[in-house]
Scaffold this motif. Structure first.
Motif, PDB file in Angstrom:
ATOM      1  N   TRP A  31       0.792  -1.233   0.000  1.00 51.02           N
ATOM      2  CA  TRP A  31       0.000   0.000   0.000  1.00 51.02           C
ATOM      3  C   TRP A  31       0.827   1.288   0.000  1.00 51.02           C
ATOM      4  CZ3 TRP A  31       0.298   2.466   4.960  1.00 51.02           C
ATOM      5  CH2 TRP A  31       0.827   1.666   5.993  1.00 51.02           C
ATOM      6  N   CYS A  32       2.112   1.210  -0.357  1.00 52.64           N
ATOM      7  CA  CYS A  32       2.932   2.426  -0.350  1.00 52.64           C
ATOM      8  C   CYS A  32       2.427   3.448  -1.365  1.00 52.64           C
ATOM      9  CB  CYS A  32       4.396   2.102  -0.575  1.00 52.64           C
ATOM     10  SG  CYS A  32       4.776   1.241  -2.118  1.00 52.64           S
ATOM     11  N   ASP A  33       2.122   2.992  -2.596  1.00 55.56           N
ATOM     12  CA  ASP A  33       1.657   3.941  -3.610  1.00 55.56           C
ATOM     13  C   ASP A  33       0.178   4.261  -3.435  1.00 55.56           C
ATOM     14  OD1 ASP A  33       2.269   5.717  -5.574  1.00 55.56           O
ATOM     15  OD2 ASP A  33       2.682   4.239  -7.126  1.00 55.56           O
ATOM     16  N   ALA A  34      -0.561   3.360  -2.813  1.00 53.50           N
ATOM     17  CA  ALA A  34      -1.948   3.685  -2.464  1.00 53.50           C
ATOM     18  C   ALA A  34      -1.976   4.844  -1.465  1.00 53.50           C
ATOM     19  CB  ALA A  34      -2.645   2.463  -1.877  1.00 53.50           C
ATOM     20  N   THR A  35      -0.963   4.915  -0.596  1.00 52.38           N
ATOM     21  CA  THR A  35      -0.868   6.020   0.363  1.00 52.38           C
ATOM     22  C   THR A  35      -0.618   7.332  -0.358  1.00 52.38           C
ATOM     23  OG1 THR A  35       0.061   4.479   1.985  1.00 52.38           O
ATOM     24  CG2 THR A  35       0.284   6.831   2.445  1.00 52.38           C
ATOM     25  N   ILE A  36       0.283   7.313  -1.333  1.00 53.12           N
ATOM     26  CA  ILE A  36       0.536   8.521  -2.130  1.00 53.12           C
ATOM     27  C   ILE A  36      -0.734   8.940  -2.858  1.00 53.12           C
ATOM     28  CG2 ILE A  36       1.806   9.440  -4.100  1.00 53.12           C
ATOM     29  CD1 ILE A  36       3.566   9.156  -1.659  1.00 53.12           C
ATOM     30  N   THR A  37      -1.454   7.970  -3.416  1.00 58.07           N
ATOM     31  CA  THR A  37      -2.698   8.280  -4.121  1.00 58.07           C
ATOM     32  C   THR A  37      -3.716   8.888  -3.166  1.00 58.07           C
ATOM     33  OG1 THR A  37      -2.345   6.485  -5.704  1.00 58.07           O
ATOM     34  CG2 THR A  37      -4.591   7.308  -5.479  1.00 58.07           C
ATOM     35  N   TRP A  38      -3.878   8.288  -1.992  1.00 57.65           N
ATOM     36  CA  TRP A  38      -4.825   8.827  -0.999  1.00 57.65           C
ATOM     37  C   TRP A  38      -4.462  10.258  -0.625  1.00 57.65           C
ATOM     38  CZ3 TRP A  38      -3.919  10.948   3.712  1.00 57.65           C
ATOM     39  CH2 TRP A  38      -5.058  11.314   4.433  1.00 57.65           C
ATOM     40  N   ALA A  39      -3.187  10.500  -0.348  1.00 56.19           N
ATOM     41  CA  ALA A  39      -2.756  11.835   0.065  1.00 56.19           C
ATOM     42  C   ALA A  39      -2.957  12.852  -1.048  1.00 56.19           C
ATOM     43  CB  ALA A  39      -1.291  11.805   0.496  1.00 56.19           C
ATOM     44  N   ALA A  40      -2.733  12.438  -2.284  1.00 56.43           N
ATOM     45  CA  ALA A  40      -2.936  13.330  -3.424  1.00 56.43           C
ATOM     46  C   ALA A  40      -4.397  13.741  -3.540  1.00 56.43           C
ATOM     47  CB  ALA A  40      -2.461  12.665  -4.712  1.00 56.43           C
ATOM     48  N   VAL A  41      -5.293  12.769  -3.393  1.00 62.34           N
ATOM     49  CA  VAL A  41      -6.731  13.063  -3.446  1.00 62.34           C
ATOM     50  C   VAL A  41      -7.134  13.949  -2.275  1.00 62.34           C
ATOM     51  CG1 VAL A  41      -9.042  12.051  -3.300  1.00 62.34           C
ATOM     52  CG2 VAL A  41      -7.294  10.964  -4.722  1.00 62.34           C
ATOM     53  N   ASP A  42      -6.688  13.584  -1.065  1.00 63.03           N
ATOM     54  CA  ASP A  42      -7.098  14.305   0.143  1.00 63.03           C
ATOM     55  C   ASP A  42      -6.603  15.743   0.140  1.00 63.03           C
ATOM     56  OD1 ASP A  42      -8.402  13.972   2.829  1.00 63.03           O
ATOM     57  OD2 ASP A  42      -6.416  14.629   3.502  1.00 63.03           O
ATOM     58  N   SER A  43      -5.460  15.991  -0.462  1.00 64.23           N
ATOM     59  CA  SER A  43      -4.871  17.335  -0.461  1.00 64.23           C
ATOM     60  C   SER A  43      -5.273  18.173  -1.672  1.00 64.23           C
ATOM     61  CB  SER A  43      -3.343  17.235  -0.412  1.00 64.23           C
ATOM     62  OG  SER A  43      -2.855  16.633  -1.599  1.00 64.23           O
ATOM     63  N   GLY A  44      -6.042  17.578  -2.590  1.00 60.01           N
ATOM     64  CA  GLY A  44      -6.438  18.315  -3.781  1.00 60.01           C
ATOM     65  C   GLY A  44      -5.384  18.346  -4.864  1.00 60.01           C
ATOM     66  N   ASN A  45      -4.438  17.386  -4.833  1.00 58.68           N
ATOM     67  CA  ASN A  45      -3.357  17.338  -5.820  1.00 58.68           C
ATOM     68  C   ASN A  45      -3.380  16.050  -6.651  1.00 58.68           C
ATOM     69  OD1 ASN A  45      -1.560  19.784  -5.183  1.00 58.68           O
ATOM     70  ND2 ASN A  45      -1.871  18.884  -3.163  1.00 58.68           N
ATOM     71  N   TYR A  46      -4.570  15.504  -6.837  1.00 59.11           N
ATOM     72  CA  TYR A  46      -4.697  14.209  -7.517  1.00 59.11           C
ATOM     73  C   TYR A  46      -4.153  14.251  -8.945  1.00 59.11           C
ATOM     74  CZ  TYR A  46      -7.057   9.936  -9.213  1.00 59.11           C
ATOM     75  OH  TYR A  46      -7.343   8.706  -9.753  1.00 59.11           O
ATOM     76  N   ASN A  47      -4.556  15.253  -9.711  1.00 51.82           N
ATOM     77  CA  ASN A  47      -4.087  15.328 -11.098  1.00 51.82           C
ATOM     78  C   ASN A  47      -2.594  15.603 -11.174  1.00 51.82           C
ATOM     79  OD1 ASN A  47      -6.602  14.829 -12.265  1.00 51.82           O
ATOM     80  ND2 ASN A  47      -7.191  16.982 -12.181  1.00 51.82           N
ATOM     81  N   GLU A  48      -2.088  16.439 -10.272  1.00 53.07           N
ATOM     82  CA  GLU A  48      -0.677  16.807 -10.305  1.00 53.07           C
ATOM     83  C   GLU A  48       0.220  15.637  -9.912  1.00 53.07           C
ATOM     84  OE1 GLU A  48      -3.189  20.203 -10.306  1.00 53.07           O
ATOM     85  OE2 GLU A  48      -3.114  18.563  -8.852  1.00 53.07           O
ATOM     86  N   VAL A  49      -0.191  14.857  -8.922  1.00 55.50           N
ATOM     87  CA  VAL A  49       0.635  13.762  -8.410  1.00 55.50           C
ATOM     88  C   VAL A  49       0.354  12.450  -9.129  1.00 55.50           C
ATOM     89  CG1 VAL A  49       1.100  12.338  -6.360  1.00 55.50           C
ATOM     90  CG2 VAL A  49       0.883  14.826  -6.137  1.00 55.50           C
ATOM     91  N   CYS A  50      -0.901  12.222  -9.478  1.00 55.14           N
ATOM     92  CA  CYS A  50      -1.311  10.911 -10.000  1.00 55.14           C
ATOM     93  C   CYS A  50      -1.772  10.928 -11.452  1.00 55.14           C
ATOM     94  CB  CYS A  50      -2.437  10.351  -9.127  1.00 55.14           C
ATOM     95  SG  CYS A  50      -1.923  10.010  -7.431  1.00 55.14           S
ATOM     96  N   PHE A  51      -1.823  12.108 -12.085  1.00 56.10           N
ATOM     97  CA  PHE A  51      -2.268  12.213 -13.472  1.00 56.10           C
ATOM     98  C   PHE A  51      -3.677  11.641 -13.650  1.00 56.10           C
ATOM     99  CE2 PHE A  51       2.332  11.831 -13.292  1.00 56.10           C
ATOM    100  CZ  PHE A  51       2.756  12.939 -14.016  1.00 56.10           C
ATOM    101  N   GLY A  52      -4.488  11.757 -12.590  1.00 57.15           N
ATOM    102  CA  GLY A  52      -5.864  11.288 -12.666  1.00 57.15           C
ATOM    103  C   GLY A  52      -6.021   9.781 -12.588  1.00 57.15           C
ATOM    104  N   ILE A  53      -5.001   9.083 -12.088  1.00 57.82           N
ATOM    105  CA  ILE A  53      -5.026   7.617 -12.005  1.00 57.82           C
ATOM    106  C   ILE A  53      -4.702   7.191 -10.575  1.00 57.82           C
ATOM    107  CG2 ILE A  53      -3.947   5.472 -12.833  1.00 57.82           C
ATOM    108  CD1 ILE A  53      -3.188   7.055 -15.397  1.00 57.82           C
ATOM    109  N   ASP A  54      -5.416   6.180 -10.061  1.00 55.29           N
ATOM    110  CA  ASP A  54      -5.077   5.591  -8.760  1.00 55.29           C
ATOM    111  C   ASP A  54      -3.929   4.611  -8.958  1.00 55.29           C
ATOM    112  OD1 ASP A  54      -7.280   7.014  -7.948  1.00 55.29           O
ATOM    113  OD2 ASP A  54      -8.369   5.285  -7.139  1.00 55.29           O
TER     114      ASP A  54
END
Length: 255
Positions: A31-54
């Motif tokens: 779950w290391c990258d799932a954590t990054i994905t969660w934090a990106a969504v929670d902080s409002g940086n989903y597109n910037e960090v994850c390019f819109g992908i989990d």
């Protein structure tokens, strides 16, 4: 990321990711990258960090940074690559810079010399802070974070305040020569607990002057400034007015 420090497993990050992405992620999946994905969504940086992908697969996530031209391999050391706070850092425990060999991911929280400070999910089965070095770092992705808008504070004119202090004190109850700026000053004194809300009316009369005097005395004592006499008589000066605006963050001062 700090919200999840100390999280063990199984955990809410895994549950959150599974709800979004289905039973493929059942059980105690990495779950290391799932954590990054969660934090990106929670902080409002989903597109910037994850390019819109989990992301759960670190290799694919790093490859997406590379495809976007936002990938830097760790081939020139920590100082040479310029890795910094906010970067998404990927690790290869076999010490290569190959994306295909990546094992793990975290968020950079700071850099000191050759040490890279991180927060990582699924490190020894918890979310924790770590200190890493170039040998373990394959490279990093640099998100194009949104630049927050610059907040422009409302202006308070020293000349207007001085004129209002003179006119409002001499005028009828509630007189206000520069009411808007007066309210800004009074709200700052209210925020410091020195002026009751009922006196925040934009009129810079005796109540406001007394409160301003109390603030001058308190500020001088706090910072060992030694203000006395006219420095603490409740009349505004450029130094004290700027200090009040800066301390409360409610206004900026112009001449």
């Amino acid at each position: 990321m700090e919200k999840k420090l100390g999280t063990g497993e199984p955990n809410s990050i895994q549950d959150w990711f599974r709800q979004r992405n289905g039973p493929l992620y059942a059980g105690n999946f990495p779950w290391c990258d799932a954590t990054i994905t969660w934090a990106a969504v929670d902080s409002g940086n989903y597109n910037e960090v994850c390019f819109g992908i989990d992301w759960a697969y670190t290799v694919a996530h790093a490859a997406r940074f590379d495809l976007a031209g936002q990938w830097t391999p760790m081939t020139k050391g920590v100082q040479g690559t310029g890795i910094r706070r906010g970067d998404i850092v990927f690790f290869d425990w076999n010490h290569s810079s190959a994306i295909a060999a990546i094992d793990h991911v975290g968020l950079v929280t700071g850099v000191s010399g050759d040490a890279v400070m991180t927060i990582e999910g699924n490190t020894a089965n918890v979310c924790a802070r770590r200190v890493r070095y170039a040998a373990d770092i394959a490279g990093f992705g640099r998100p194009k974070y949104k630049t927050p808008p610059v907040k422009t504070l409302p202006a308070v004119s020293l000349a207007h305040v001085l004129a209002a202090q003179k006119a409002d004190t001499a005028g009828a109850q509630g007189s206000a020569l520069h009411r808007t700026e007066g309210r800004l000053l009074e709200n700052a004194l209210k925020a410091k607990g020195l002026l009751a809300a009922r006196w925040v009316d934009g009129s810079l009369g005796s109540k406001t002057e007394d409160a301003y005097s109390e603030w001058q005395k308190a500020y001088s004592a706090k910072h060992n400034l030694g203000w006395t006499g006219t420095d603490v008589n409740g009349k505004a000066g450029m130094t004290s007015l700027k200090a009040l605006g800066a301390e409360t963050g409610l206004f900026r001062v112009v001449a």
